[in-house]
Design a protein around this motif. Sequence first.
Motif, PDB file in Angstrom:
ATOM      1  N   ARG A 119      14.971  18.068 -10.047  1.00 37.74           N
ATOM      2  CA  ARG A 119      13.979  17.243  -9.334  1.00 37.74           C
ATOM      3  C   ARG A 119      14.553  15.843  -9.092  1.00 37.74           C
ATOM      4  O   ARG A 119      15.489  15.406  -9.747  1.00 37.74           O
ATOM      5  CB  ARG A 119      12.687  17.178 -10.143  1.00 37.74           C
ATOM      6  N   TYR A 120      13.918  15.162  -8.121  1.00 33.79           N
ATOM      7  CA  TYR A 120      14.352  13.797  -7.798  1.00 33.79           C
ATOM      8  C   TYR A 120      14.144  12.879  -8.971  1.00 33.79           C
ATOM      9  O   TYR A 120      13.098  12.932  -9.612  1.00 33.79           O
ATOM     10  CB  TYR A 120      13.515  13.232  -6.643  1.00 33.79           C
ATOM     11  N   GLY A 121      15.109  11.978  -9.158  1.00 34.41           N
ATOM     12  CA  GLY A 121      14.863  10.860 -10.051  1.00 34.41           C
ATOM     13  C   GLY A 121      14.044   9.839  -9.269  1.00 34.41           C
ATOM     14  O   GLY A 121      13.929   9.927  -8.031  1.00 34.41           O
ATOM     15  N   ILE A 162       0.837  -1.201   0.000  1.00 34.89           N
ATOM     16  CA  ILE A 162       0.000   0.000   0.000  1.00 34.89           C
ATOM     17  C   ILE A 162       0.871   1.250   0.000  1.00 34.89           C
ATOM     18  O   ILE A 162       0.678   2.186  -0.788  1.00 34.89           O
ATOM     19  CB  ILE A 162      -0.939   0.002   1.229  1.00 34.89           C
ATOM     20  N   LEU A 163       1.890   1.225   0.866  1.00 36.61           N
ATOM     21  CA  LEU A 163       2.788   2.367   0.934  1.00 36.61           C
ATOM     22  C   LEU A 163       3.455   2.601  -0.422  1.00 36.61           C
ATOM     23  O   LEU A 163       3.584   3.738  -0.882  1.00 36.61           O
ATOM     24  CB  LEU A 163       3.863   2.131   1.998  1.00 36.61           C
ATOM     25  N   PHE A 164       3.849   1.487  -1.078  1.00 35.40           N
ATOM     26  CA  PHE A 164       4.524   1.598  -2.357  1.00 35.40           C
ATOM     27  C   PHE A 164       3.615   2.249  -3.404  1.00 35.40           C
ATOM     28  O   PHE A 164       4.009   3.164  -4.101  1.00 35.40           O
ATOM     29  CB  PHE A 164       4.972   0.211  -2.827  1.00 35.40           C
ATOM     30  N   VAL A 165       2.386   1.778  -3.435  1.00 37.71           N
ATOM     31  CA  VAL A 165       1.429   2.318  -4.422  1.00 37.71           C
ATOM     32  C   VAL A 165       1.193   3.798  -4.169  1.00 37.71           C
ATOM     33  O   VAL A 165       1.254   4.631  -5.084  1.00 37.71           O
ATOM     34  CB  VAL A 165       0.106   1.528  -4.350  1.00 37.71           C
ATOM     35  N   ILE A 166       0.946   4.111  -2.875  1.00 38.69           N
ATOM     36  CA  ILE A 166       0.708   5.520  -2.534  1.00 38.69           C
ATOM     37  C   ILE A 166       1.893   6.364  -2.965  1.00 38.69           C
ATOM     38  O   ILE A 166       1.764   7.418  -3.609  1.00 38.69           O
ATOM     39  CB  ILE A 166       0.480   5.685  -1.020  1.00 38.69           C
ATOM     40  N   ASP A 167       3.083   5.849  -2.659  1.00 32.65           N
ATOM     41  CA  ASP A 167       4.289   6.587  -2.970  1.00 32.65           C
ATOM     42  C   ASP A 167       4.455   6.780  -4.475  1.00 32.65           C
ATOM     43  O   ASP A 167       4.870   7.843  -4.931  1.00 32.65           O
ATOM     44  CB  ASP A 167       5.494   5.831  -2.404  1.00 32.65           C
ATOM     45  N   PHE A 168       4.109   5.728  -5.207  1.00 37.08           N
ATOM     46  CA  PHE A 168       4.247   5.799  -6.645  1.00 37.08           C
ATOM     47  C   PHE A 168       3.378   6.921  -7.216  1.00 37.08           C
ATOM     48  O   PHE A 168       3.832   7.747  -8.002  1.00 37.08           O
ATOM     49  CB  PHE A 168       3.872   4.458  -7.272  1.00 37.08           C
ATOM     50  N   PHE A 169       2.143   6.969  -6.736  1.00 40.46           N
ATOM     51  CA  PHE A 169       1.244   8.025  -7.224  1.00 40.46           C
ATOM     52  C   PHE A 169       1.726   9.398  -6.805  1.00 40.46           C
ATOM     53  O   PHE A 169       1.668  10.363  -7.571  1.00 40.46           O
ATOM     54  CB  PHE A 169      -0.182   7.782  -6.709  1.00 40.46           C
ATOM     55  N   ARG A 170       2.269   9.436  -5.578  1.00 42.13           N
ATOM     56  CA  ARG A 170       2.762  10.735  -5.114  1.00 42.13           C
ATOM     57  C   ARG A 170       3.966  11.170  -5.963  1.00 42.13           C
ATOM     58  O   ARG A 170       4.154  12.337  -6.239  1.00 42.13           O
ATOM     59  CB  ARG A 170       3.127  10.664  -3.631  1.00 42.13           C
ATOM     60  N   TYR A 171       4.765  10.188  -6.410  1.00 45.34           N
ATOM     61  CA  TYR A 171       5.904  10.543  -7.247  1.00 45.34           C
ATOM     62  C   TYR A 171       5.436  11.088  -8.600  1.00 45.34           C
ATOM     63  O   TYR A 171       5.978  12.061  -9.105  1.00 45.34           O
ATOM     64  CB  TYR A 171       6.810   9.325  -7.460  1.00 45.34           C
ATOM     65  N   GLN A 172       4.393  10.457  -9.126  1.00 46.50           N
ATOM     66  CA  GLN A 172       3.840  10.941 -10.386  1.00 46.50           C
ATOM     67  C   GLN A 172       3.388  12.391 -10.256  1.00 46.50           C
ATOM     68  O   GLN A 172       3.669  13.240 -11.092  1.00 46.50           O
ATOM     69  CB  GLN A 172       2.643  10.072 -10.818  1.00 46.50           C
ATOM     70  N   ARG A 173       2.725  12.662  -9.151  1.00 48.65           N
ATOM     71  CA  ARG A 173       2.230  14.005  -8.903  1.00 48.65           C
ATOM     72  C   ARG A 173       3.382  15.000  -8.747  1.00 48.65           C
ATOM     73  O   ARG A 173       3.359  16.107  -9.277  1.00 48.65           O
ATOM     74  CB  ARG A 173       1.375  13.995  -7.634  1.00 48.65           C
ATOM     75  N   LEU A 232       6.348  14.656  -9.985  1.00 48.48           N
ATOM     76  CA  LEU A 232       6.925  14.884 -11.306  1.00 48.48           C
ATOM     77  C   LEU A 232       6.153  15.972 -12.047  1.00 48.48           C
ATOM     78  O   LEU A 232       6.723  16.868 -12.653  1.00 48.48           O
ATOM     79  CB  LEU A 232       6.860  13.590 -12.128  1.00 48.48           C
ATOM     80  N   TYR A 233       4.817  15.855 -11.983  1.00 50.45           N
ATOM     81  CA  TYR A 233       3.958  16.800 -12.664  1.00 50.45           C
ATOM     82  C   TYR A 233       4.166  18.205 -12.115  1.00 50.45           C
ATOM     83  O   TYR A 233       4.348  19.158 -12.858  1.00 50.45           O
ATOM     84  CB  TYR A 233       2.503  16.360 -12.537  1.00 50.45           C
ATOM     85  N   ASP A 234       4.170  18.319 -10.769  1.00 51.16           N
ATOM     86  CA  ASP A 234       4.322  19.626 -10.134  1.00 51.16           C
ATOM     87  C   ASP A 234       5.684  20.249 -10.440  1.00 51.16           C
ATOM     88  O   ASP A 234       5.811  21.464 -10.486  1.00 51.16           O
ATOM     89  CB  ASP A 234       4.191  19.502  -8.608  1.00 51.16           C
ATOM     90  N   HIS A 235       6.680  19.382 -10.568  1.00 55.30           N
ATOM     91  CA  HIS A 235       8.027  19.902 -10.740  1.00 55.30           C
ATOM     92  C   HIS A 235       8.533  19.730 -12.175  1.00 55.30           C
ATOM     93  O   HIS A 235       9.713  19.592 -12.403  1.00 55.30           O
ATOM     94  CB  HIS A 235       8.985  19.203  -9.761  1.00 55.30           C
ATOM     95  N   ARG A 236       7.586  19.723 -13.112  1.00 57.08           N
ATOM     96  CA  ARG A 236       8.014  19.423 -14.482  1.00 57.08           C
ATOM     97  C   ARG A 236       8.978  20.479 -15.021  1.00 57.08           C
ATOM     98  O   ARG A 236       9.747  20.234 -15.922  1.00 57.08           O
ATOM     99  CB  ARG A 236       6.813  19.256 -15.412  1.00 57.08           C
ATOM    100  N   LEU A 237       9.013  21.680 -14.419  1.00 53.78           N
ATOM    101  CA  LEU A 237       9.877  22.741 -14.914  1.00 53.78           C
ATOM    102  C   LEU A 237      11.226  22.773 -14.200  1.00 53.78           C
ATOM    103  O   LEU A 237      12.110  23.522 -14.571  1.00 53.78           O
ATOM    104  CB  LEU A 237       9.196  24.096 -14.756  1.00 53.78           C
TER     105      LEU A 237
END
Lengths: 282, 198
Positions: free
Chosen positions: A221-223, A199-210, A212-217
Amino acid sequence: MLKDLALFVLLFTAFSSSLYALDIPKRPSTYVTDQAGLLSPDARARLEQVLSAYERQTTNQVVVLTLPSLEGEALEDFSIRLAEAWKVGQQDRDNGVIFLIAQAEREIRIEVGYGLEGVLPDALAGQIIYQEVAPYFRAGKFEEGISRGVLAILRATQGEYQSRIVGDLRQGELTPQELEALQAQGKAVGIFVLAVIAILFVIDFFRYQRYLYDHRLYLDRYGFWEWWFRFALLLFLLSFIFRILFYTLLFSRGGYYGSRSGFGGFSGGGGSFGGGGASGRW
Amino acid sequence: MKKGTWVTLGIVIGIVVLVVLALVGIYNGLVRAEETVSEAWAQVENVYQRRLDLVPNLVETVKGYAAHEQETFEGVVEARSKISQMNLSPEVVNQPELLMQFQQAQGALSSALSRLMVVVERYPDLKANQNFLALQAQLEGTENRISVERRRFNLVSREFNTKIRVFPHQLIAKWMGLQAKAYFEAEPGAAQAPEVSF
C-alpha cells in the motif's frame, strides 16, 4: 451547394470594395509626408517642427500627406483606410487629424479622429478647406495653402487636451485607490486559494486514513508521502488553472497603454477614426 | 488500486482539464465576437440616427429659400417618418430580411435627400447661406460616417460568421444558439453622399 454558391457571390460583391486600388503608404516617422512634392524642404522642416511641438504641448497628432494621385480610388475610402493603418492620435484620446491632399484629383480631405470631432466638426473642417486652403491651391500656392490649413486645424483643436508630460512620468503606475483595490482583490483570491488547498488537504487526509483501513492487509500500500505526491500533482494542475485565470484577469483589465510618441518624430499612438471631417476640391 | 491506475487517472484528469480550458476559451471568444458585432451595429444605428436628426433642420433651412418645392420636402419628410416608425431591436443583426428593410428605408431617405440637394442648385442665395453650408457639411460628414460604420459592421459580421462555421466552434455556437449575422449589401451609388458642387 447552390445556396452556398449564391452566398459566396453575394459576399464577394458585398466586399468587393475591399479589393483596393491604391496601397497605403507605410507609416512614416515624420508628421509631413510630401509624396507629391508640393513643399520646399524649408517649409517641410518648419511644419515638422510646428507639429512636433504641438504634439508635445497638447498630445494631439496632426499629420499631413500629399499624394500625386489617388489612382482611381475614392478619396474618403482611401482616407479612412489610411487613418486605420496609421492610427494617428493617442489611443485613449483618439485625438488625431489627417490632412490629405491628392494633387491629380485636386481633392482635399481633413479626416478627424473621434476625440476631436467636438472641436473640429465637419462644418469647420469644410470651412478650413474652402476658405483657408482651396483659394491658395487654386493660385498654385501649395505651400501657403498647406501651412494655413495646418494652422487652422491647430487653432481649432488647441484647447481640447492638455499635455500630460507630468502625467507621463507616472504613466503605468497605479493611483493609491487602484493599488488598494488590487491588493484587496489579491488578498481575496489568495484566501480563496488557501482555503481550497486546506479543504482538499483535509479531505485527502481522511481519504488516506480510510485507504489505510481498507488496505490494512496489503503490503504494497501507499505510504503517506506517496499519497502526498499524488496530491501535489493535483495541486500542480490546480495552480496551472489559477495561473491562466490570473493572466486572463490581468489582460482583461486593459493593462496596455498606447505607445508614447517620442520627441521629434511621429509615431502613431493608436487613435481611432469614424469618418468625421470634410472633403473638398480646388 | 495499483500505482499505475493512479498515474492513468492523473493523465485523464489532466486531459479533461485541458479540454475544458479549450472549450472555455472558445466560448469566451464567441461571446466576445458577438459583442463586437453588437457594438458595430450600435455604431451603425448611431450614425443613421445622426442623419435622421439632421433632416428637419436641413428641410427648414431650405424651405426658407425655396418654399414652393413642396414635393421634394414631402419626399424627404415621408422617407424620414418611415424610418422613425421602424421599430428596430438589436435583434435585427440576426434577421437579414429586417436588415434589408432597414437598408431600403434608409436608401429611400438617401435618394430623397439627394433630390433635395439637386433642387438646392437652383437657389444661389441658399447656397451662399452660412447656415445651409454648415448643414451641408454635416450631412456629407454623416453620409461618410455611415459608409465607414457600415463597412466596419460588415467586416466584424463576416468575421463572426466565419468563426461560427469553423469546426470546434461550430458545435459550441450551435449549443449557444448563435445565428449567422446579417450584412449590408452593396448598393452602388446609394451609400454615397449626395453630390453637390459648389
